[in-house]
Design an enzyme around this catalytic site. Structure first.
Site, PDB file in Angstrom:
ATOM      1  N   GLN A   1       0.858  -1.186   0.000  1.00 28.74           N
ATOM      2  CA  GLN A   1       0.000   0.000   0.000  1.00 28.74           C
ATOM      3  C   GLN A   1       0.894   1.236   0.000  1.00 28.74           C
ATOM      4  OE1 GLN A   1      -2.234   1.553   3.486  1.00 28.74           O
ATOM      5  NE2 GLN A   1      -4.072   1.187   2.263  1.00 28.74           N
TER       6      GLN A   1
ATOM      7  N   TYR B   1      -6.110  10.507   4.946  1.00 28.92           N
ATOM      8  CA  TYR B   1      -4.753  10.807   4.511  1.00 28.92           C
ATOM      9  C   TYR B   1      -4.782  11.627   3.218  1.00 28.92           C
ATOM     10  CZ  TYR B   1      -3.776   7.550   8.248  1.00 28.92           C
ATOM     11  OH  TYR B   1      -3.725   6.950   9.477  1.00 28.92           O
TER      12      TYR B   1
END
Length: 361
Positions: free
Chosen positions: A101, A185
């Protein structure tokens, strides 16, 4: 009807089942180097031996200021990439697909790790290893420090950093990449009107707020070619009126697929503090189901999926194409092996070292 243990082929990669290890932050790079440690090998390796189809790394930063905490892993240097190589090779040797990721924490960067500093909260100051976070707009997350607004040159660097991280990832053997556009994020911050108050081409309309993500999808696809599957993790909802929601997720998923993404990992939340989320088993599955049916894309569901039958029902009922497990796999890294036994499915990927412990009817 699709079974939980049916293989799934995405571009040049075939995954052995539909039970996958979700990215999980570990905050275990104690020297602050971003270089993965023995912990990552043991932690991720155990999940591979336990039967997961895909094993995702924790959120791995594409540049130093993209780390959630100073203890996060990274892949912005060749040294970091090479340290991932033996971990990737071990995961693959166990029949699981190694996946990474790629992330940038945005305004939620430079925070104290979730363990080891129980009396410290918020932004880590520079004198203790912290840095100034960046974001689409100078709006703080909760009581964290106010981030610096990214200018256009900064945005160009972000795109280049994701591209470079993708290249390093595939060069050391990762077979699947995921862009982290969830949980408050950076990429989620650009998507959500709660965190993005820009008035340029990266703010305002949905097309503008999605521009950075779609540019990164395009750049990564150009960099890694046609054989590497590309996932995007979205928060299906901000759980706040006027925020990001499942229909915007579905719309942008369709655009991302056109730009080169293949699969969508649907979670929720994370954009602001004080949100009350109605936690219950499978509480995020409806978001995945909505995106799957509305955008006609492949999705995974995640969140309080804790039993084999529950996981099977989600996939076999058509709510999602796969399930991502996190905390349940921390409790039981061999959940997929146990699930096969409980559901009466014969599999051939028990580690031979563990066959003496295999359940017998």
């Amino acid at each position: 009807m699709t079974s939980l243990f049916d293989p799934l082929t995405l571009r040049g990669v075939t995954v052995r089942n539909r039970i996958w290890t979700s990215p999980m932050c570990q905050y275990s790079v104690l020297d602050h180097s971003g270089v993965p440690q023995t912990w990552q090998l043991v932690h991720l390796g155990a999940l591979a031996t336990g039967g997961s189809g895909i094993v995702f790394t924790e959120a791995t930063a594409v540049n130093p200021e993209g780390r959630i905490s100073p203890r996060d892993t990274g892949i912005w240097t060749d040294e970091q990439a090479e340290a991932w190589r033996p971990i990737v090779e071990f995961i693959a040797s166990q029949g699981a697909v190694p996946a990474i990721q790629l992330a940038h924490a945005g305004r939620k960067a430079s925070t104290w790790p979730a363990w080891g500093f129980e009396d410290r909260h918020g932004t880590v100051p520079p004198e203790e290893g912290g840095w100034r976070a960046v974001a689409p707009s100078p709006i703080a997350f909760g009581d964290d420090d106010v981030p610096e607004e990214l200018d256009l040159a900064g945005i160009e660097r972000i795109v280049a950093d994701f591209r470079a991280a993708a290249r390093r990832s595939v060069d050391v053997g990762f077979r699947i990449l995921e862009l982290h556009a969830a949980h408050g994020y950076l990429l989620h911050e650009f998507l959500s009107p709660i965190a993005n108050h820009r008035t340029d081409e990266y703010g305002g309309s949905l097309e503008n707020r999605a521009r950075l993500l779609l540019r990164i999808v395009t750049a990564v696809r150009e960099e890694v070619g046609d054989d590497v599957p590309l996932f995007v993790r979205f928060s299906g909802s901000d759980w706040t009126p006027g925020g990001w929601d499942e229909q915007q997720t579905a719309t942008v998923s369709g655009w991302a697929q056109e730009a080169g993404a293949d699969f969508f990992d649907i979670s929720s939340g994370g954009i602001q503090t004080g949100v009350r989320i109605p936690l219950q088993p499978g509480y995020q599955v409806p978001f995945a189901e909505h995106v799957r049916s509305s955008a006609e894309v492949d999705v995974s569901a995640v969140g309080l999926i804790t039993t084999p039958q529950q996981a099977a029902d989600i996939v076999e009922g058509g709510s999602a194409d796969a399930v991502m497990l996190a905390r349940e796999l921390l409790r039981d890294p061999h959940f997929p092996l146990r699930a096969a036994h409980e559901l009466g499915v014969s599999i051939d990927y028990w580690p031979p070292q563990y066959l003496r412990a295999a359940w017998r009817d």
